[in-house]
Every structure is written in structure tokens, then in C-alpha cells.
Design a protein around this motif. Sequence first.
Motif, PDB file in Angstrom:
ATOM      1  N   ALA A 168     -64.384 -37.357 -12.967  1.00  0.00           N
ATOM      2  CA  ALA A 168     -65.194 -37.516 -11.975  1.00  0.00           C
ATOM      3  C   ALA A 168     -64.316 -38.116 -11.242  1.00  0.00           C
ATOM      4  CB  ALA A 168     -66.153 -38.916 -12.624  1.00  0.00           C
ATOM      5  N   ALA A 169     -64.331 -38.748  -9.876  1.00  0.00           N
ATOM      6  CA  ALA A 169     -63.864 -38.168  -8.478  1.00  0.00           C
ATOM      7  C   ALA A 169     -63.881 -40.553  -9.234  1.00  0.00           C
ATOM      8  CB  ALA A 169     -64.160 -38.562  -7.703  1.00  0.00           C
ATOM      9  N   SER A 170     -62.151 -40.803  -8.614  1.00  0.00           N
ATOM     10  CA  SER A 170     -61.512 -41.099  -8.373  1.00  0.00           C
ATOM     11  C   SER A 170     -62.162 -42.783  -7.430  1.00  0.00           C
ATOM     12  CB  SER A 170     -60.093 -41.808  -8.285  1.00  0.00           C
ATOM     13  OG  SER A 170     -59.992 -42.166  -6.859  1.00  0.00           O
ATOM     14  N   ASP A 171     -62.479 -44.041  -8.497  1.00  0.00           N
ATOM     15  CA  ASP A 171     -63.192 -45.091  -6.463  1.00  0.00           C
ATOM     16  C   ASP A 171     -62.968 -45.126  -5.815  1.00  0.00           C
ATOM     17  OD1 ASP A 171     -64.598 -47.543  -6.121  1.00  0.00           O
ATOM     18  OD2 ASP A 171     -63.053 -48.915  -6.714  1.00  0.00           O
ATOM     19  N   ALA A 172     -61.785 -44.573  -5.756  1.00  0.00           N
ATOM     20  CA  ALA A 172     -61.233 -43.735  -4.035  1.00  0.00           C
ATOM     21  C   ALA A 172     -61.501 -42.658  -3.647  1.00  0.00           C
ATOM     22  CB  ALA A 172     -59.045 -43.902  -3.463  1.00  0.00           C
ATOM     23  N   GLN A 173     -61.906 -41.924  -3.998  1.00  0.00           N
ATOM     24  CA  GLN A 173     -62.482 -40.460  -3.858  1.00  0.00           C
ATOM     25  C   GLN A 173     -63.881 -40.478  -4.082  1.00  0.00           C
ATOM     26  OE1 GLN A 173     -61.037 -38.081  -7.523  1.00  0.00           O
ATOM     27  NE2 GLN A 173     -59.330 -37.616  -6.164  1.00  0.00           N
ATOM     28  N   GLU A 174     -64.581 -41.643  -4.694  1.00  0.00           N
ATOM     29  CA  GLU A 174     -66.099 -41.506  -4.273  1.00  0.00           C
ATOM     30  C   GLU A 174     -66.446 -42.249  -3.050  1.00  0.00           C
ATOM     31  OE1 GLU A 174     -69.681 -43.764  -6.607  1.00  0.00           O
ATOM     32  OE2 GLU A 174     -67.977 -43.459  -8.281  1.00  0.00           O
ATOM     33  N   ALA A 175     -66.076 -43.489  -2.505  1.00  0.00           N
ATOM     34  CA  ALA A 175     -65.897 -44.136  -1.963  1.00  0.00           C
ATOM     35  C   ALA A 175     -65.925 -43.324  -0.741  1.00  0.00           C
ATOM     36  CB  ALA A 175     -64.883 -45.611  -1.451  1.00  0.00           C
ATOM     37  N   ALA A 176     -64.309 -42.534  -0.501  1.00  0.00           N
ATOM     38  CA  ALA A 176     -64.588 -41.015   0.701  1.00  0.00           C
ATOM     39  C   ALA A 176     -65.472 -40.716   0.786  1.00  0.00           C
ATOM     40  CB  ALA A 176     -63.075 -39.864   0.679  1.00  0.00           C
ATOM     41  N   ALA A 177     -66.258 -40.331  -0.266  1.00  0.00           N
ATOM     42  CA  ALA A 177     -67.589 -39.264  -0.799  1.00  0.00           C
ATOM     43  C   ALA A 177     -68.557 -39.848   0.322  1.00  0.00           C
ATOM     44  CB  ALA A 177     -67.699 -38.601  -1.385  1.00  0.00           C
ATOM     45  N   TRP A 178     -68.652 -40.992   0.827  1.00  0.00           N
ATOM     46  CA  TRP A 178     -70.024 -41.608   0.848  1.00  0.00           C
ATOM     47  C   TRP A 178     -69.647 -41.918   2.585  1.00  0.00           C
ATOM     48  CZ3 TRP A 178     -74.762 -43.516  -0.815  1.00  0.00           C
ATOM     49  CH2 TRP A 178     -73.984 -43.588  -1.800  1.00  0.00           C
ATOM     50  N   ILE A 179     -68.479 -42.496   3.025  1.00  0.00           N
ATOM     51  CA  ILE A 179     -67.942 -42.678   3.734  1.00  0.00           C
ATOM     52  C   ILE A 179     -68.232 -40.921   4.799  1.00  0.00           C
ATOM     53  CG2 ILE A 179     -66.060 -42.903   5.987  1.00  0.00           C
ATOM     54  CD1 ILE A 179     -64.819 -45.155   3.661  1.00  0.00           C
ATOM     55  N   TYR A 180     -67.219 -40.157   3.843  1.00  0.00           N
ATOM     56  CA  TYR A 180     -67.668 -38.773   4.777  1.00  0.00           C
ATOM     57  C   TYR A 180     -69.544 -38.258   5.087  1.00  0.00           C
ATOM     58  CZ  TYR A 180     -68.373 -33.110   4.972  1.00  0.00           C
ATOM     59  OH  TYR A 180     -68.288 -31.705   5.498  1.00  0.00           O
ATOM     60  N   ALA A 181     -70.391 -38.576   3.999  1.00  0.00           N
ATOM     61  CA  ALA A 181     -72.105 -38.330   4.691  1.00  0.00           C
ATOM     62  C   ALA A 181     -72.602 -39.261   5.591  1.00  0.00           C
ATOM     63  CB  ALA A 181     -72.501 -39.129   3.300  1.00  0.00           C
ATOM     64  N   ALA A 182     -71.989 -40.496   5.420  1.00  0.00           N
ATOM     65  CA  ALA A 182     -72.571 -41.363   7.314  1.00  0.00           C
ATOM     66  C   ALA A 182     -71.409 -40.828   8.166  1.00  0.00           C
ATOM     67  CB  ALA A 182     -71.526 -43.389   6.893  1.00  0.00           C
ATOM     68  N   ASP A 183     -70.325 -40.156   7.872  1.00  0.00           N
ATOM     69  CA  ASP A 183     -70.147 -40.061   9.202  1.00  0.00           C
ATOM     70  C   ASP A 183     -70.667 -38.585   9.704  1.00  0.00           C
ATOM     71  OD1 ASP A 183     -68.460 -42.530   9.502  1.00  0.00           O
ATOM     72  OD2 ASP A 183     -66.962 -41.193   9.196  1.00  0.00           O
ATOM     73  N   ASN A 184     -71.195 -38.253   8.857  1.00  0.00           N
ATOM     74  CA  ASN A 184     -71.490 -36.534   9.122  1.00  0.00           C
ATOM     75  C   ASN A 184     -72.435 -36.172   9.206  1.00  0.00           C
ATOM     76  OD1 ASN A 184     -68.342 -34.872   9.587  1.00  0.00           O
ATOM     77  ND2 ASN A 184     -67.881 -36.403   7.574  1.00  0.00           N
ATOM     78  N   GLY A 185     -74.135 -36.915   8.583  1.00  0.00           N
ATOM     79  CA  GLY A 185     -75.412 -36.913   9.685  1.00  0.00           C
ATOM     80  C   GLY A 185     -76.003 -36.680   8.328  1.00  0.00           C
ATOM     81  N   ALA A 186     -75.575 -37.466   7.187  1.00  0.00           N
ATOM     82  CA  ALA A 186     -76.466 -37.715   6.157  1.00  0.00           C
ATOM     83  C   ALA A 186     -77.199 -38.804   6.096  1.00  0.00           C
ATOM     84  CB  ALA A 186     -75.846 -37.597   4.931  1.00  0.00           C
ATOM     85  N   CYS A 187     -78.586 -38.684   5.754  1.00  0.00           N
ATOM     86  CA  CYS A 187     -79.298 -39.861   5.902  1.00  0.00           C
ATOM     87  C   CYS A 187     -80.364 -40.557   4.779  1.00  0.00           C
ATOM     88  CB  CYS A 187     -80.643 -39.711   6.878  1.00  0.00           C
ATOM     89  SG  CYS A 187     -82.289 -38.396   6.851  1.00  0.00           S
ATOM     90  N   ILE A 188     -80.251 -39.073   3.074  1.00  0.00           N
ATOM     91  CA  ILE A 188     -80.369 -39.372   2.372  1.00  0.00           C
ATOM     92  C   ILE A 188     -78.769 -39.554   1.633  1.00  0.00           C
ATOM     93  CG2 ILE A 188     -81.821 -38.928   0.394  1.00  0.00           C
ATOM     94  CD1 ILE A 188     -83.535 -38.095   2.650  1.00  0.00           C
ATOM     95  N   ALA A 189     -79.164 -40.578   0.139  1.00  0.00           N
ATOM     96  CA  ALA A 189     -78.043 -39.750  -0.247  1.00  0.00           C
ATOM     97  C   ALA A 189     -78.871 -39.881  -2.027  1.00  0.00           C
ATOM     98  CB  ALA A 189     -76.793 -41.101  -0.137  1.00  0.00           C
ATOM     99  N   GLN A 190     -78.233 -38.596  -2.274  1.00  0.00           N
ATOM    100  CA  GLN A 190     -79.275 -37.548  -3.458  1.00  0.00           C
ATOM    101  C   GLN A 190     -77.816 -38.700  -4.679  1.00  0.00           C
ATOM    102  OE1 GLN A 190     -81.709 -37.680  -6.003  1.00  0.00           O
ATOM    103  NE2 GLN A 190     -79.677 -36.722  -6.929  1.00  0.00           N
ATOM    104  N   CYS A 191     -78.370 -39.461  -5.673  1.00  0.00           N
ATOM    105  CA  CYS A 191     -76.732 -39.408  -6.442  1.00  0.00           C
ATOM    106  C   CYS A 191     -77.859 -39.690  -8.090  1.00  0.00           C
ATOM    107  CB  CYS A 191     -76.521 -40.940  -6.203  1.00  0.00           C
ATOM    108  SG  CYS A 191     -75.918 -41.200  -4.290  1.00  0.00           S
ATOM    109  N   SER A 192     -77.551 -38.573  -8.434  1.00  0.00           N
ATOM    110  CA  SER A 192     -78.219 -38.338 -10.221  1.00  0.00           C
ATOM    111  C   SER A 192     -76.886 -38.422 -10.882  1.00  0.00           C
ATOM    112  CB  SER A 192     -78.294 -37.356 -10.441  1.00  0.00           C
ATOM    113  OG  SER A 192     -79.878 -37.208 -10.305  1.00  0.00           O
TER     114      SER A 192
END
Length: 432
Positions: A168-192
Motif C-alpha cells: 500500500a502507498a505510504s501516508d505521503a504517497q496517498e496524500a499526493a494522490a488526493w492532491i493530484y485528484a483535486a488538481d486534475n479535475g476529479a469531483c468524486i473520489a471512489q475509495c474502496s
Amino acid sequence: NRYQWNLHNDGTISDRAVAGADVGVKDAWRLTGGDRSVIVAVFDTAVDNDWHEDLRDAIWRNEAEISGTKGIDDDGNGFIDDKYGFNFVRCKGVKKETVNGVLSGEVEFTGIKSDPLDVSTGSGHGTHVGGIVAATNNNGGGVSSIAGGTGNGDGVRLMSCQIVQDVAASDAQEAAAWIYAADNGACIAQCSYGLPYEITSDGNYIDKSALSYAAIKYFLDPENSNHPALEGNVAIFAAGNQQYPQSLYPGALSDVISVTAMGWDFLPGGYTNYGPGCNIAAPGGEYDPDTNSIMILSTGASSATSPPPGLEFENGGRSQNYVYMYGTSMACPHVSGVAALGVSYAHKLGKRLTRKEFLSLMLTSVNDMDRYLAGGEKTFYDPAQMSYVTVPLNRWSGKMGTGAIDAWKFLMAIEGTPTFMARKGEKVSINL
């Protein structure tokens, strides 16, 4: 109905099935099948972005990187070769030590690079989840999805934010994914996904995942809204499969949605978490060693290293392009898909809703589950114990969230039309 009871269940597939124990999307499709402006970020293993016939048209595409130069951050967003999303498990910064083109001791960062998205990881979990949300509808084959359009290029799009590979991604890597989604147009985060152990307070979660928590708040900040129909992005999580009497984190956070799982009989999945932090229920299926049809059928990654059961044909053949899985991981994308339909329909109507308004409408657009939990018992197969287990139904009464999500009710609520469900042959009184 035979293969995808989760989308339309008329009660005939099994003597255990209950009509209406589905996501209520059949009538919702008369209003919208999805909209290309809606981007759903899938935080999971990678979604198949290459050749899957039911997903190739559903994938978000970063055209600047697709048509650009390999190894270069062509769109200037800080990520190199992020064509369909990004692999955050294998990412690292790229730097060169130059001053005016001459090597020196000063460091210039040129972007973040990573290995390609890895579709083959594990069971192909992300591909299955993505297919529930947005596999292409009306294309003459495969499966249907909740927000995969009408066959006219109008389904929502999937951005792959890979946070699981062999680890699994580290805390920092997971955080980068959230920032990426926000900055690149996603309006819904699907998190299973969720932390696989019990946490009993927001404070304990934040102590363990401070960067991820800050990044989730960044994604949810109305200042980072990514769709004109929605003020504030939406994050939807699986409640977890540990039978805990509470949701896993991050799903238990108050600003996100945590999804519990039910089967084709309107009863909770024997594995599902329930109780505090859980907000709403959706079809997640059930495991039965004697049949696959009680699980959820969706798209599969044929290269998966640990493939789940594939779709069996009447002639005895089997396809790993379409596979069966079960869990709150499967319930979660049902809610994400319905949310995507909701944003699509609000956009069609020219409406703009705050996240609070949007989630309030969604959480009240449900069918009652507690009517089935008033008494009696449920017997289910527990793979961990490799045996059948019987528990009282009142274990879950009032603890599965507001009820089972209904896509048609939700779209009608967005439209502003009050609705009341009545069963044929039943006498119903409505308090006006």
C-alpha cells in the motif's frame, strides 16, 4: 437481471432474492446515463486503461501527456507521463543538478515520475471497482454500469489513482494522490480502502495519517471544486469487511461517506462493518461456495496475478475479463456511481449544489432496510472460518446507515420532485 441483480433485481433470480434489493438505477437511466464532464478518481489498484472493451472509452485521458514526449512533464502539472492517472506507490522525484546548463551542486526538480499503472496487481480490484461505476453501457457486450452512459459517448470518466501495488502507498504517497485528484479535475473520489484495523476516534486516525488527512481536506475544500454542478468535491469510502461495529477510517470521518454492504435479499452482508461512522448501504453481494451469482459481476483484469472467479458461459468456457467479487469494496462504487449520476443530472438541469446539500439529498434517497431486520436470523458463509455462521438480524438494525441507496429517488430529489414508493397490492397511507 440474471447476471447483474445489483442494477435491477425483480426477485426472480433466486428464491432468496427480494425485488428491489438493487441500486435502483433502471428508472434513473431515463433521466441521465452520465456526463463526460464528471471525473471519478479511483483510489485503488489500477483501472485497466489499455484494451478492455468495456473500459477503454471510460478512462480519463491526459491528452498532453499521451501525445507528448516520454519522460517529460508535458502538461506542467508536476507529474511525468501521467496519461490516465498515476502510480503513487512507485513514484519518486526527478532532479537534475545544473546551473545554466552546467552540472553543479544545486538541485532543480523536474517533476515526479513513476512506474506505469499496474493493472495486474492482485485480483484486479481497481478494474472491478471502476467497472461498477462506469463500464460502457449499450455497446453490445460485457456488463452494464451505473454511470457508463447510454452508448453515445456520454458516460462519466475514471481517473486511476493507484495507491496499492504489491504494497500500500505510504501516508505521503496517498496524500499526493488526493492532491493530484483535486488538481486534475476529479469531483468524486471512489475509495474502496481503509486502514485495516480498528480506530475509535478522528484524533487517532489523524495521528497515524496526518498527511493523508490534510490532503483529503484539500480535496474536499470548496475552493478546489472541479464541477460546475457541485460546490465541494465528494469522497466515498467502503465501511470495511471485518464485521466491526463501526466503520473503518478514513470512511468514518464526518465529511465523507462510508458505505455498508447488502445482498440480493436486502439483508446486510455477513462480513460488513456497521454502526458509528456508517452512512448508507448498497449492493455488495455475498460469498457462497456453491454459486457465484450472489456476488457482484463487473469488469476484470485478465492479467491479474490472483484472479477472482470469472464469468462462466453456457458452453463451459470462462472469461477473466468479467469476474465476480463481493464486499463493501463493491458496495462503495455503487454509491460513487449514483453520486456521478447525481452530478450529471444536476449539470443537465443547470443546478449547483453544495456538498452538504448534495449528500443530504443522497442520504435521504434510500429504501428502508430495517423492515427486514426486526427479527429472525441470517446464515452466511464466513470464508475466514470456512463454515456457515448464524447471527441475529437485529445485530444490524439501525446500524447500516440511512438505508439502501436508490438512484432514481436521488435524481428525483435533485430535480425537486417528492417521491414515495408504493408496492403493488399494498395499501399505503401518505401524510401530505
